[in-house]
Design a protein around this motif. Structure first.
Motif, mmCIF file in Angstrom:
data_model
loop_
_atom_site.group_PDB
_atom_site.id
_atom_site.type_symbol
_atom_site.label_atom_id
_atom_site.label_comp_id
_atom_site.label_asym_id
_atom_site.label_seq_id
_atom_site.Cartn_x
_atom_site.Cartn_y
_atom_site.Cartn_z
ATOM 1 N N PHE A 225 -3.758 -4.082 -4.452
ATOM 2 C CA PHE A 225 -3.914 -2.909 -3.872
ATOM 3 C C PHE A 225 -4.175 -1.886 -4.807
ATOM 4 O O PHE A 225 -3.198 -1.438 -5.470
ATOM 5 N N ASN A 226 -5.346 -1.269 -5.190
ATOM 6 C CA ASN A 226 -5.702 -0.191 -6.167
ATOM 7 C C ASN A 226 -6.716 0.663 -5.652
ATOM 8 O O ASN A 226 -6.968 0.753 -4.532
ATOM 9 N N ARG B 238 5.880 10.268 -5.487
ATOM 10 C CA ARG B 238 6.881 10.437 -4.637
ATOM 11 C C ARG B 238 7.753 8.977 -4.667
ATOM 12 O O ARG B 238 7.471 8.238 -3.613
ATOM 13 N N PRO B 239 8.388 9.018 -5.577
ATOM 14 C CA PRO B 239 8.862 7.644 -5.726
ATOM 15 C C PRO B 239 9.821 7.261 -4.594
ATOM 16 O O PRO B 239 10.263 6.362 -4.310
ATOM 17 N N GLU B 240 10.485 8.365 -3.967
ATOM 18 C CA GLU B 240 11.349 8.243 -2.956
ATOM 19 C C GLU B 240 10.638 7.648 -1.528
ATOM 20 O O GLU B 240 11.556 7.013 -0.613
ATOM 21 N N LEU B 241 9.513 7.484 -1.724
ATOM 22 C CA LEU B 241 8.761 7.036 -0.449
ATOM 23 C C LEU B 241 8.404 5.624 -0.673
ATOM 24 O O LEU B 241 7.731 4.831 0.146
ATOM 25 N N ILE B 242 8.745 4.971 -1.847
ATOM 26 C CA ILE B 242 8.287 3.755 -2.098
ATOM 27 C C ILE B 242 9.314 2.740 -1.454
ATOM 28 O O ILE B 242 10.521 3.021 -1.408
ATOM 29 N N PRO C 135 0.786 -1.081 -0.136
ATOM 30 C CA PRO C 135 0.114 -0.012 -0.110
ATOM 31 C C PRO C 135 0.975 1.274 -0.079
ATOM 32 O O PRO C 135 0.468 2.202 -0.679
ATOM 33 N N ARG C 136 2.081 1.113 0.667
ATOM 34 C CA ARG C 136 3.040 2.489 0.532
ATOM 35 C C ARG C 136 3.313 2.903 -0.792
ATOM 36 O O ARG C 136 3.592 3.843 -1.142
ATOM 37 N N ALA C 137 3.690 1.558 -1.252
ATOM 38 C CA ALA C 137 4.109 1.853 -2.897
ATOM 39 C C ALA C 137 3.177 2.507 -3.592
ATOM 40 O O ALA C 137 3.477 3.391 -4.580
ATOM 41 N N TYR C 138 1.885 2.025 -3.541
ATOM 42 C CA TYR C 138 0.933 2.315 -4.251
ATOM 43 C C TYR C 138 0.418 3.912 -4.075
ATOM 44 O O TYR C 138 0.416 4.487 -5.064
ATOM 45 N N PHE C 139 0.609 4.393 -2.735
ATOM 46 C CA PHE C 139 0.153 5.773 -2.371
ATOM 47 C C PHE C 139 1.372 6.607 -2.929
ATOM 48 O O PHE C 139 1.138 7.770 -3.486
#
Length: 321
Positions: free
Chosen positions: A102-103, A71-75, A61-65
């Motif tokens: 997760f969509n 914000r690719p740095e948060l993946i 879910p964190r990667a999805y958001f």
């Protein structure tokens, strides 16, 4: 004995009404903390005649958001591939896995619908084990209190699990495991996992450059956000013969020979040749040797590979295979 698995990508289940003992989480890495959770589920399910079940999500879910918010740095980096995660879940007792995509639809689902559509109608849940801070539903609006009150209404029991700690009282977590892997601390990662870190995948065709320079390699795709530090490692390869095979591996983007930038695991087996194309290999990481480097020319690259291979031979001469 091979364990059976029922894998569901949509709920409700199409082939079963059996009541379930369920736990929910991302389970990246299936470390010792996860293993303690899975053991509780397995034992209670056996005692009560329930199906031991894991609900997990792809992507994280964190990667999805993070992607949605650009914000690719948060993946978060990925400890294990989906195949390795599912394999580990089954090894530790899961016989049903609900792999939920997760969509936007899942992100927008209300907490009430999450309980009724996924847990009650979806899995016929009778017992649920989650962390004390577990949140679910649109904007993480659902909490433990709602789960408990809905459990009383629908006939399922809710238990919570506190942090799992090791023998020294340190919390075992995916974030600590990611940190250990990011800096190449393989011994600490093995302590958190209960086994050495490993990556599995089918051997694919590469550029054949290794063969041309006298160091043929097995090429294996890895998660593009792989948690393990790029670099050169002493490894063992499993699945290519009756015994593990010694090798030296490079995890990285091959900066000397390509500008493509795709992360790849390349494994050179020491003093043996196997026909491995298409086979499923598991690479076990034993020792970190050095960072990946960009060399000025092929002769310098070859000299470095020869030195790496000798370091690996020295490792096996001392430690054995």
């Amino acid at each position: 004995m091979k364990k059976s698995l029922s894998l569901y990508r949509t709920l409700p289940r199409y082939d079963s009404a059996q009541p379930s003992a369920v736990t929910i989480g991302n389970f990246d890495g299936v470390h010792r903390g996860h293993q303690a959770i899975l053991e509780r589920v397995r034992k209670l399910a056996a005692d009560r005649g329930l199906a031991p079940t894991v609900m997990t999500f792809e992507p994280h879910p964190r990667a999805y958001f993070a992607r949605r918010g650009q914000r690719p740095e948060l993946i978060p980096t990925q400890i294990s591939s989906l195949r390795d995660k599912l394999t580990s879940l089954v090894e530790h007792g899961a016989c049903q896995i609900a792999l939920m995509r997760f969509n936007q639809h899942l992100a927008d689902m209300s907490a009430q619908d999450f309980i009724e559509k996924l847990l009650v109608q979806g899995l016929n849940t009778r017992w649920l084990l989650v962390g004390e801070d577990f949140r679910y539903g649109h904007k993480r609006s659902g909490d433990i209190d709602l789960l408990r009150s809905e459990g009383r209404r629908h006939g399922f029991e809710v238990d919570t699990i506190t942090d799992v700690v090791d023998a020294h009282g340190h919390r075992v977590s995916s974030s600590e495991l990611r940190t250990a892997l990011a800096v190449g601390q393989l011994a600490h990662a093995a302590h958190l996992l209960g086994h050495r870190y490993r990556i599995s995948g089918h051997v694919v065709h590469g550029q054949k450059l290794g063969r041309d320079i006298g160091f043929p390699t097995l090429n294996i795709h890895t998660p593009q956000q792989c948690a393990l530090r790029s670099g050169i490692y002493v490894v063992r390869a499993h699945g290519l013969g009756p015994d593990p095979l010694p090798g030296v591996a490079s995890l990285g983007v091959r900066p000397t020979v390509t500008q493509a930038g795709r992360l790849m695991l390349e494994v050179h087996l020491l003093d043996c040749q196997v026909d491995a194309y298409g086979k499923l290999a598991t690479i076990e990481f034993l020792e970190y040797l050095r960072d990946e480097e960009k060399f000025p020319d092929l002769p310098t690259l070859i000299a470095a590979i020869e030195h790496d291979a000798q370091c690996a031979r020295d490792y096996f001469a001392f430690h054995g295979l």
